[in-house]
Design a protein around this motif. Structure first.
Motif, PDB file in Angstrom:
ATOM      1  N   VAL A   1      -8.779  30.275  66.155  1.00  0.00           N
ATOM      2  CA  VAL A   1      -8.190  30.322  66.613  1.00  0.00           C
ATOM      3  C   VAL A   1      -6.908  30.144  65.970  1.00  0.00           C
ATOM      4  N   ALA A   2      -5.984  31.027  65.132  1.00  0.00           N
ATOM      5  CA  ALA A   2      -5.247  31.347  64.008  1.00  0.00           C
ATOM      6  C   ALA A   2      -3.991  31.199  64.646  1.00  0.00           C
ATOM      7  N   SER A   3      -2.734  30.405  64.122  1.00  0.00           N
ATOM      8  CA  SER A   3      -1.711  29.571  64.064  1.00  0.00           C
ATOM      9  C   SER A   3      -1.119  30.173  62.957  1.00  0.00           C
ATOM     10  N   TYR A   4      -0.113  30.490  62.752  1.00  0.00           N
ATOM     11  CA  TYR A   4       1.219  30.667  61.482  1.00  0.00           C
ATOM     12  C   TYR A   4       2.608  30.633  62.242  1.00  0.00           C
ATOM     13  N   PRO A   5       3.638  29.921  61.361  1.00  0.00           N
ATOM     14  CA  PRO A   5       3.573  29.072  60.411  1.00  0.00           C
ATOM     15  C   PRO A   5       2.128  27.973  60.991  1.00  0.00           C
TER      16      PRO A   5
ATOM     17  N   GLN B   1       1.455  21.757  66.341  1.00  0.00           N
ATOM     18  CA  GLN B   1      -0.155  22.077  66.919  1.00  0.00           C
ATOM     19  C   GLN B   1      -0.365  23.695  67.150  1.00  0.00           C
ATOM     20  N   SER B   2      -1.490  23.669  67.575  1.00  0.00           N
ATOM     21  CA  SER B   2      -2.360  24.925  67.542  1.00  0.00           C
ATOM     22  C   SER B   2      -2.116  25.957  68.191  1.00  0.00           C
ATOM     23  N   ARG B   3      -1.017  27.089  68.045  1.00  0.00           N
ATOM     24  CA  ARG B   3       0.323  27.776  69.194  1.00  0.00           C
ATOM     25  C   ARG B   3      -1.374  28.092  70.008  1.00  0.00           C
ATOM     26  N   PRO B   4      -2.451  28.717  69.759  1.00  0.00           N
ATOM     27  CA  PRO B   4      -3.428  29.495  71.129  1.00  0.00           C
ATOM     28  C   PRO B   4      -3.439  28.074  72.224  1.00  0.00           C
ATOM     29  N   PHE B   5      -3.437  27.375  71.914  1.00  0.00           N
ATOM     30  CA  PHE B   5      -3.706  25.993  72.844  1.00  0.00           C
ATOM     31  C   PHE B   5      -2.521  25.850  73.694  1.00  0.00           C
ATOM     32  N   ALA B   6      -1.000  25.108  72.559  1.00  0.00           N
ATOM     33  CA  ALA B   6      -0.260  24.391  73.046  1.00  0.00           C
ATOM     34  C   ALA B   6       1.261  25.289  73.048  1.00  0.00           C
ATOM     35  N   GLU B   7       1.220  26.534  73.284  1.00  0.00           N
ATOM     36  CA  GLU B   7       2.355  27.498  72.908  1.00  0.00           C
ATOM     37  C   GLU B   7       2.427  27.785  74.176  1.00  0.00           C
ATOM     38  N   VAL B   8       3.730  27.398  75.512  1.00  0.00           N
ATOM     39  CA  VAL B   8       3.220  28.691  76.052  1.00  0.00           C
ATOM     40  C   VAL B   8       4.421  30.250  76.332  1.00  0.00           C
ATOM     41  N   TYR B   9       4.061  30.642  77.082  1.00  0.00           N
ATOM     42  CA  TYR B   9       4.811  32.184  77.179  1.00  0.00           C
ATOM     43  C   TYR B   9       4.835  32.965  78.207  1.00  0.00           C
ATOM     44  N   ALA B  10       6.102  33.507  79.004  1.00  0.00           N
ATOM     45  CA  ALA B  10       5.590  34.772  79.919  1.00  0.00           C
ATOM     46  C   ALA B  10       3.952  36.057  79.010  1.00  0.00           C
ATOM     47  N   PRO B  11       3.743  36.049  79.839  1.00  0.00           N
ATOM     48  CA  PRO B  11       2.265  37.607  79.198  1.00  0.00           C
ATOM     49  C   PRO B  11       3.185  38.282  79.926  1.00  0.00           C
ATOM     50  N   GLY B  12       4.166  38.877  80.777  1.00  0.00           N
ATOM     51  CA  GLY B  12       4.347  40.028  80.280  1.00  0.00           C
ATOM     52  C   GLY B  12       3.003  41.569  80.777  1.00  0.00           C
ATOM     53  N   SER B  13       3.172  41.910  80.171  1.00  0.00           N
ATOM     54  CA  SER B  13       2.121  43.302  80.846  1.00  0.00           C
ATOM     55  C   SER B  13       0.644  42.874  81.136  1.00  0.00           C
ATOM     56  N   THR B  14       0.022  42.323  79.790  1.00  0.00           N
ATOM     57  CA  THR B  14      -1.773  41.829  79.914  1.00  0.00           C
ATOM     58  C   THR B  14      -1.519  41.332  81.351  1.00  0.00           C
ATOM     59  N   GLY B  15      -0.523  40.365  82.357  1.00  0.00           N
ATOM     60  CA  GLY B  15      -0.416  40.197  83.459  1.00  0.00           C
ATOM     61  C   GLY B  15      -1.066  40.892  84.571  1.00  0.00           C
ATOM     62  N   LYS B  16      -1.147  42.226  83.561  1.00  0.00           N
ATOM     63  CA  LYS B  16      -0.692  42.768  85.262  1.00  0.00           C
ATOM     64  C   LYS B  16      -2.625  42.851  85.221  1.00  0.00           C
ATOM     65  N   ILE B  17      -3.206  42.258  85.055  1.00  0.00           N
ATOM     66  CA  ILE B  17      -4.487  42.642  84.713  1.00  0.00           C
ATOM     67  C   ILE B  17      -5.169  42.247  86.178  1.00  0.00           C
ATOM     68  N   VAL B  18      -4.486  40.515  86.241  1.00  0.00           N
ATOM     69  CA  VAL B  18      -4.654  39.774  87.226  1.00  0.00           C
ATOM     70  C   VAL B  18      -4.718  40.320  88.470  1.00  0.00           C
ATOM     71  N   THR B  19      -3.347  41.491  88.799  1.00  0.00           N
ATOM     72  CA  THR B  19      -2.744  41.769  89.775  1.00  0.00           C
ATOM     73  C   THR B  19      -3.780  43.263  90.138  1.00  0.00           C
ATOM     74  N   MET B  20      -3.733  44.042  88.898  1.00  0.00           N
ATOM     75  CA  MET B  20      -5.091  45.280  89.328  1.00  0.00           C
ATOM     76  C   MET B  20      -6.104  44.552  89.809  1.00  0.00           C
ATOM     77  N   SER B  21      -6.717  42.927  89.043  1.00  0.00           N
ATOM     78  CA  SER B  21      -8.200  43.065  89.459  1.00  0.00           C
ATOM     79  C   SER B  21      -7.998  42.120  91.138  1.00  0.00           C
ATOM     80  N   ALA B  22      -7.193  41.781  91.795  1.00  0.00           N
ATOM     81  CA  ALA B  22      -6.589  41.023  92.502  1.00  0.00           C
ATOM     82  C   ALA B  22      -7.280  43.241  93.274  1.00  0.00           C
ATOM     83  N   LEU B  23      -6.389  43.250  92.931  1.00  0.00           N
ATOM     84  CA  LEU B  23      -6.066  45.143  94.062  1.00  0.00           C
ATOM     85  C   LEU B  23      -6.931  46.458  94.459  1.00  0.00           C
ATOM     86  N   LEU B  24      -8.139  45.842  93.226  1.00  0.00           N
ATOM     87  CA  LEU B  24      -9.439  46.130  93.693  1.00  0.00           C
ATOM     88  C   LEU B  24     -10.531  45.413  94.045  1.00  0.00           C
TER      89      LEU B  24
END
Lengths: 234, 597
Positions: B274-278, B293-316
């Motif tokens: 779980v790496a976080s820089y700076p 903070q440890s960014r992977p746990f604390a920082e939220v961001y819009a996932p963008g196209s990696t979120g399409k996996i949820v859509t594709m999985s749901a469709l299938l």
């Protein structure tokens, strides 16, 4: 009751008259005891026994106390020795932990001219068959170390970091000096920590490799132009 | 008045009575001291001799899965002084006993600890001026240094046992491991999360001392030993953690990004890195920056196209589509009063669903994704672990931001399909890919693998969380095969490929919400994937916030970094290269052939 006592009182005066003549007649039964009559040794023995008991008691007490004090001192000495040893152990362990941190190892390996493996061959042990060859993906440039602290407490490390991440290879952290400064850094207070670490500023000599950067730029420009669509709503 | 002392007989009697009376008083007092109040009296006497010293308990270690020490407590001494005694310090100088006082003491101590004599002299002189009997001289020196100071025999110089926290790895694990605040409790990261287990119970050392403070050798002394804290073993692979952190540092510099983080986990949801820089140096919190903070746990961001996996999985999974379903993507698309277009202008494209994912077409995802209702999509997002905490209990962890489908705005219903309009943490998003890699079963995320016991062994912490089946193994396999297309030359991230291994993954380039500007600015470039695709071992998620140099796209920025870290993880994990060639689905279809159908 009063009558009875009265009677007794009345009879008493008569007694001496009856006994006195008798005592005068007989030879004297009581006489003063002379020291010579008793055994002279009996008294001395008792006193000596008492004295012996007293003295031996005191001596035993003294001995016991001495032994106890002795043990206490021995215990203190051994405890101090044990403390010193465990302090030394802790100190050495701390040094070991510090030098075995991956970034330190990476820097050291680099200074010895080592590089990450570019190719790994997987061989099955049983029949010696080559299962496959894996190549390292990070061949674009030299391996750099960019995780050293940048806080003022370790400016030397920061300098080494800057050198390393600028595509330079850190060379020659004086091997003899390094562990001792590290140890001192962690065993002293903050002021001295900063001091001892900044003392190493000059140790990592750097040699630049200008070709590396050009190579990585080239590889970047050759990447697939296909891009990731992004949201353009609103 | 006649006292009658002239009469020898009477005088003798009076003297006799008086001395008898006095002796009676003595006897009474003796009886009181030895008989009636003997217990309390002797206790009082003992108490005046007894001294109590608190023996600090050492805080437990934090170690990596391989047993490498990430945080350790060491014994230290703090030197204090009674300046009123110290100023009478005399020592032999050139064979003569000379009074050297405070300056001499400071000089001698400074020599041992390697400090400036002036720094030590200042507090001593200040204390001496006001006749104070207590002042700190120097804090946290090594016990060995203290024993040297003690050997000098400077009057009024004392050493108090303390403990100090050391982090041999420093910056590379600082946001994850955390730090200990001045009061001895964990201030962040694992230190805070496992504070109860790590903290020990201090002991007491009791001994008899003479008025001048020296220990009475033959006196009573007893010890209530300190109970040291328990050790904590993490699931983190230390080498991988450092490698990832190092790669993040390089990426931030190379792409002039704001920050970057990496998450590596295995198929069972064990976090390997779980790496976080700076980052910051937790050995020196005084100079640490604001963000701890440890960014992977604390920082939220819009996932963008990696979120399409949820859509594709749901469709299938809902059987609304297959990987080969035809999607005709027009140049622009108007939905809810807004015109959408892909990042690169194109004519009408005849893509398969696999092609939509491989080329990361937003319009294609919108067209195909519209086949499932917002409520169904939401239920899949929740099942994949979005909008909820991972359950690790990491301090400062965020559960992401995802509103109920009923509250979705007109465009949000469509943007959510391609990962915009909600926010996740890197840990959550990595868990989505872990689910697919693990054949559709989402495992609870784990960070602590063991808590040390007295015997030197490790006990696994209790965990009430259970694995959740999100999609069927068949769907997971199809989504994996679709994702294999992403790293091909036709896909968005050929640079994420790992030589010798089949990689399944997805790029993400999201509009980044800048909290400082209060609006969208720049991008979040990410790549999340796993390898080997046919037999996954590691899931790696790379997120680079606001890259400004070179490229802004996930495939170009995060892809190469993913490749490096994944390659290192596979090599280090002795995973042999893939023997089969990847067989991605075709991206396009022939419209003339489909018309015949």
């Amino acid at each position: 009751m009063s009558q009875q006592t009265a009677v007794r009182q009345r009879t008493r005066p008569a007694r001496p008259s009856t006994t006195h003549p008798k005592a005068q007649q007989a030879t004297p039964r009581l006489r003063v005891v002379q020291p010579a009559d008793t055994h002279a040794t009996e008294g001395v023995g008792f006193v000596v026994a008492c004295l012996l008991l007293l003295v031996s008691g005191l001596v035993v007490l003294l001995l016991l106390n001495t032994v106890r004090a002795q043990q206490s001192f021995t215990m203190d000495r051994l405890q101090a020795q044990s403390n010193t040893l465990s302090d030394t152990q802790q100190e050495l362990q701390s040094d070991l932990d510090n030098v075995s941190a991956p970034q330190q190892l990476a820097l050291k390996a680099q200074s010895l001219g080592l590089r990450p493996a570019s190719k790994i061959r997987y061989v099955r042990k049983s029949d010696g068959k080559v299962l496959g060859v894996a190549k390292d993906s990070s061949q674009a440039g030299p391996f750099t170390v960019g995780t050293l602290p940048t806080t003022p407490a370790s400016q030397a490390a920061g300098a080494a970091q800057a050198a390393a991440s600028a595509g330079l290879v850190a060379v020659k952290p004086k091997p003899a000096k390094k562990p001792s400064t590290d140890g001192a850094a962690h065993s002293t207070a903050k002021d001295s920590k900063a001091k001892s670490k900044s003392g190493t500023t000059s140790t990592p000599k750097t040699t630049s490799k200008p070709s590396a950067k050009g190579a990585s730029d080239k590889s970047r420009s050759s990447q697939n132009p296909k891009t990731n669509p992004k949201k353009t709503s609103r | 008045m006649q006292l009658g002392i002239g009469n020898p007989g009477r005088r003798g009697r009076v003297l006799f009575i008086v001395s008898l009376f006095i002796f009676t008083l003595f006897v009474a007092q003796l009886f009181r001291v030895q008989g009636i109040e003997s217990a309390s009296m002797s206790k009082q006497a003992l108490d005046s001799r007894l001294a109590h010293v608190t023996v600090p308990a050492l805080r437990g270690q934090i170690v990596s899965s391989g047993g490498v020490v990430l945080a350790d407590s060491v014994e230290r001494r703090t030197v204090t002084a009674d300046a009123t005694l110290t100023r009478d310090y005399t020592k032999l100088v050139n064979g003569k006993q000379e009074k050297v006082g405070l300056a001499g003491a400071a000089q001698d101590i400074a020599q041992i600890v390697g400090a400036k004599p002036a720094d030590l002299l200042a507090p001593l002189e200040a204390a001496s001026k006001i006749n104070s009997r207590f002042t700190y001289v120097i804090k946290d020196i090594a016990p060995a240094q203290w024993s040297k100071i003690a050997a000098l025999g400077i009057p009024g110089i004392f050493g108090v046992k303390t403990s100090q926290r050391e982090y041999p790895q420093g910056t590379s694990v600082a946001p994850l491991v955390g730090w200990v605040s001045a009061d001895g409790t964990g201030g962040g990261g694992i230190e805070q999360m496992e504070n109860t287990a790590l903290n020990g119970k201090p002991g007491v050392h009791t001994y008899e001392q003479a008025p001048d403070g020296t220990v009475i050798a033959s006196g009573d002394n007893s010890d209530t030993p300190a109970v040291n804290g328990k050790n904590i073993k993490l699931t983190i692979d230390n080498d991988l953690q450092w490698y990832a952190q190092n790669a993040m540092a390089a990426a931030v510099k190379k792409y002039k990004a704001v920050s970057a983080d990496a998450v590596v986990m295995d198929l069972q949801g064990n976090l390997k890195a779980v790496a976080s820089y700076p980052s910051f140096d937790n050995n020196d919190m005084a100079s640490a920056p604001n963000y701890l903070q440890s960014r992977p746990f604390a920082e939220v961001y819009a996932p963008g196209s990696t979120g399409k996996i949820v859509t594709m999985s749901a469709l299938l999974q809902q059987q609304k589509a297959t990987p080969l379903t035809h999607v005709v993507v027009p140049p622009t698309l108007t939905r809810a009063g807004t015109t959408f277009h892909d990042s690169e202008p194109h004519g009408t494209e005849n893509l398969t669903l696999a092609g939509v994912l491989g080329e990361s077409s937003n319009m294609g995802t919108m067209l195909a994704g519209s086949r499932i209702s917002p409520d169904t999509l939401y239920s899949y997002m929740r099942k994949f672990g979005l909008d909820r905490l991972s359950g690790v209990g990491f301090p400062g962890e965020s559960g992401g931001i995802l509103s109920q489908p009923s509250k979705w705005s007109g465009t949000q219903r469509y943007t959510v399909l391609y990962g915009q309009g909600y926010a996740v943490t890197a840990i959550q998003q990595a868990a989505v890919f872990q689910t697919i890699a693990n054949g559709g079963v989402r495992e609870p995320i784990k960070l602590v693998s063991g808590i040390g016991d007295a015997a030197g062994g490790w006990t696994t912490p209790t965990d009430s969380r259970k694995a959740v089946r999100v999609v069927s193994p068949a769907v997971a396999a199809k989504v994996t095969r679709m994702m294999e297309g992403v790293v091909t030359a036709k896909g968005t991230a050929p640079m994420a490929a790992v030589d010798g291994y089949n990689v399944a993954g997805k790029t993400g380039t999201a509009n980044r919400y800048d909290p400082q500007l209060g609006r969208y600015n720049g991008t979040t470039a990410s790549f999340i994937g796993f390898a080997p695709a046919n037999h996954p071992q590691y899931i790696v998620a790379i997120t680079v916030q606001d890259p400004t140099r070179g490229s802004i796209y996930g495939g170009n920025v995060a892809g190469p970094v993913f490749s490096q870290i994944m390659s290192y993880a596979l090599h280090e994990g002795h995973v042999p290269p893939s023997t089969t060639k990847p067989a991605p689905y075709p991206f396009t279809f022939d419209p003339s052939a489909s018309k015949k159908k």
